[in-house]
Design an enzyme around this catalytic site. Structure first.
Site, short mmCIF file in Angstrom:
data_model
loop_
_atom_site.label_atom_id
_atom_site.label_comp_id
_atom_site.label_asym_id
_atom_site.label_seq_id
_atom_site.Cartn_x
_atom_site.Cartn_y
_atom_site.Cartn_z
N GLN A 258 37.15 50.75 33.46
CA GLN A 258 37.62 49.40 33.13
C GLN A 258 37.82 48.60 34.40
O GLN A 258 38.10 47.42 34.36
CB GLN A 258 38.98 49.49 32.42
CG GLN A 258 38.94 50.22 31.11
CD GLN A 258 40.36 50.46 30.62
OE1 GLN A 258 40.95 49.64 29.95
NE2 GLN A 258 40.91 51.61 30.96
N HIS B 20 34.02 46.30 32.13
CA HIS B 20 34.51 44.92 32.32
C HIS B 20 33.81 44.19 33.46
O HIS B 20 34.29 43.17 33.92
CB HIS B 20 36.03 44.94 32.56
CG HIS B 20 36.81 45.42 31.37
ND1 HIS B 20 38.06 45.99 31.46
CD2 HIS B 20 36.51 45.39 30.05
CE1 HIS B 20 38.49 46.31 30.23
NE2 HIS B 20 37.57 45.96 29.37
P1 NAD Z 1 46.93 49.02 33.25
O1 NAD Z 1 47.16 48.10 34.38
O2 NAD Z 1 47.23 48.54 31.89
O3 NAD Z 1 47.75 50.41 33.45
C1 NAD Z 1 47.64 51.25 34.55
C2 NAD Z 1 47.96 52.69 34.16
O4 NAD Z 1 47.86 53.46 35.36
C3 NAD Z 1 49.39 52.92 33.62
O5 NAD Z 1 49.32 53.77 32.49
C4 NAD Z 1 50.12 53.62 34.78
O6 NAD Z 1 51.12 54.55 34.33
C5 NAD Z 1 48.96 54.36 35.44
N1 NAD Z 1 49.17 54.65 36.86
C6 NAD Z 1 49.92 54.00 37.78
N2 NAD Z 1 49.84 54.61 38.98
C7 NAD Z 1 48.98 55.65 38.84
C8 NAD Z 1 48.47 56.64 39.72
N3 NAD Z 1 48.79 56.68 41.02
N4 NAD Z 1 47.60 57.56 39.21
C9 NAD Z 1 47.24 57.55 37.90
N5 NAD Z 1 47.70 56.63 37.02
C10 NAD Z 1 48.55 55.69 37.48
O7 NAD Z 1 45.46 49.51 33.40
P2 NAD Z 1 44.24 49.61 32.40
O8 NAD Z 1 44.61 50.46 31.24
O9 NAD Z 1 43.10 49.96 33.25
O10 NAD Z 1 43.97 48.13 31.86
C11 NAD Z 1 44.10 47.04 32.67
C12 NAD Z 1 42.94 46.07 32.72
O11 NAD Z 1 43.08 45.53 33.99
C13 NAD Z 1 41.58 46.63 32.66
O12 NAD Z 1 40.88 45.80 31.82
C14 NAD Z 1 41.00 46.48 34.08
O13 NAD Z 1 39.75 45.83 33.99
C15 NAD Z 1 41.91 45.54 34.77
N6 NAD Z 1 42.36 45.86 36.15
C16 NAD Z 1 41.50 46.40 37.04
C17 NAD Z 1 41.94 46.70 38.31
C18 NAD Z 1 40.96 47.30 39.26
O14 NAD Z 1 39.76 47.01 39.18
N7 NAD Z 1 41.41 48.16 40.17
C19 NAD Z 1 43.25 46.44 38.70
C20 NAD Z 1 44.10 45.85 37.76
C21 NAD Z 1 43.64 45.58 36.49
#
Ligand code: NAD
Length: 254
Positions: free
Chosen positions: A110, A128
């Site tokens: 995602q 995404h």
């Molecule tokens: P989310 O932001 O809803 O949730 C993040 C999850 O990661 C939580 O369940 C949390 O407990 C867990 N988490 C936190 N720290 C962690 C670690 N060190 N190791 C493992 N897990 C950990 O994320 P989502 O479910 O991916 O949905 C969010 C949406 O946001 C997606 O559509 C995505 O496209 C987007 N997004 C992407 C990025 C990126 O590209 N890095 C960053 C932020 C949001």
């Protein structure tokens, strides 16, 4: 339970996860924002989430089209100044090594941060999209972000002068069709689904592990917290940070 008892349980869980992955003919990894937290990219939701600092409206297509300059000011700060500095962490690298060793068929992510590809993963379905490309909404031309001058915002298409948009989906936009079909095709036939760092709150992405489970896959989840998956589809929850748990898993597998 004593500390020793807890350690023993964790060891047994890692050993079971490693055995399942080694025995699986097809393993799919489903990754969310949590896998990139140890690279310094915060998730969207939760206490330190991006939406506590920024207004999510900057990623609504209609608002973006009417307020290009304002949206680009924040988009540049979040996705290019900030995300751009992030490096793949041990969890991204471990998944790339599993693929190389023939133990991982694909990653459905995602995330839009390009860190799986930079870690060396080859088969990545970007549910995404990806922030490393910009696309013209009129002529559909696509540009690598490093070829675009982001000092001038909003960036414009050199062919028709239309506003360029990051090539990840904004709220309300559809999933890229190829990534969608590939993700569900693999989900339907994988034997193990490894969920890393996702709340499971974003649809339709969250249907990928659900589809895997409905078709008989064993579901392993890595997350320091419980998610929507934990009490619905997860068979084995490895509670911890992605980098630490993936390294422990790798040590057990190889
Ligand atoms: P989310 O932001 O809803 O949730 C993040 C999850 O990661 C939580 O369940 C949390 O407990 C867990 N988490 C936190 N720290 C962690 C670690 N060190 N190791 C493992 N897990 C950990 O994320 P989502 O479910 O991916 O949905 C969010 C949406 O946001 C997606 O559509 C995505 O496209 C987007 N997004 C992407 C990025 C990126 O590209 N890095 C960053 C932020 C949001």
């Amino acid at each position: 339970m004593t500390i020793f008892g807890k350690k023993q349980v964790v060891k047994e869980k890692i050993a079971e996860a490693a055995r399942r992955i080694k025995e699986s003919a097809c393993t799919l990894a489903f990754t969310g924002a949590g896998i990139s937290v140890e690279s310094g990219i915060p998730p969207f939701r939760g206490k330190h989430g991006l939406w506590n600092k920024y207004d999510p409206r900057v990623l609504e297509l209609d608002y973006f089209l009417d307020h290009g300059e304002e949206c680009w000011y924040y988009i540049r700060e979040i996705f290019y100044d900030f995300f751009g500095k992030a490096q793949p962490n041990p969890a991204h690298l471990a998944l790339a090594r599993l693929e190389k060793a023939g133990l991982l068929a694909c990653i459905v992510t995602q995330n839009i941060d390009n860190l799986h590809q930079r870690a060396g993963s080859q088969t990545v379905f970007e549910f995404h999209g990806n922030s490393s490309r910009l696309v013209c909404l009129v002529c559909q031309a696509s540009f690598p972000v490093e070829k675009v001058d982001l000092q001038k915002i909003p960036p414009r298409c050199p062919h028709d002068h239309s506003i360029l948009k990051p090539d990840f989906i904004f709220f309300g936009e559809g999933i890229p069709p190829d990534a969608y079909h590939q993700a569900f095709e693999h989900a339907a036939r994988c034997e193990v689904c490894l969920i890393v760092g996702s709340t499971g709150e974003v649809v339709p992405a969250s249907y990928v592990p659900v589809t895997a489970k409905q078709n008989g896959a064993f579901v392993i989840e890595i997350n320091p917290e419980a998610s929507k998956f934990t009490h619905s589809v997860t068979d084995l929850h490895l509670k911890g940070k992605a980098g630490e748990v993936m390294q422990a898993l790798e040590r057990e597998i190889f």
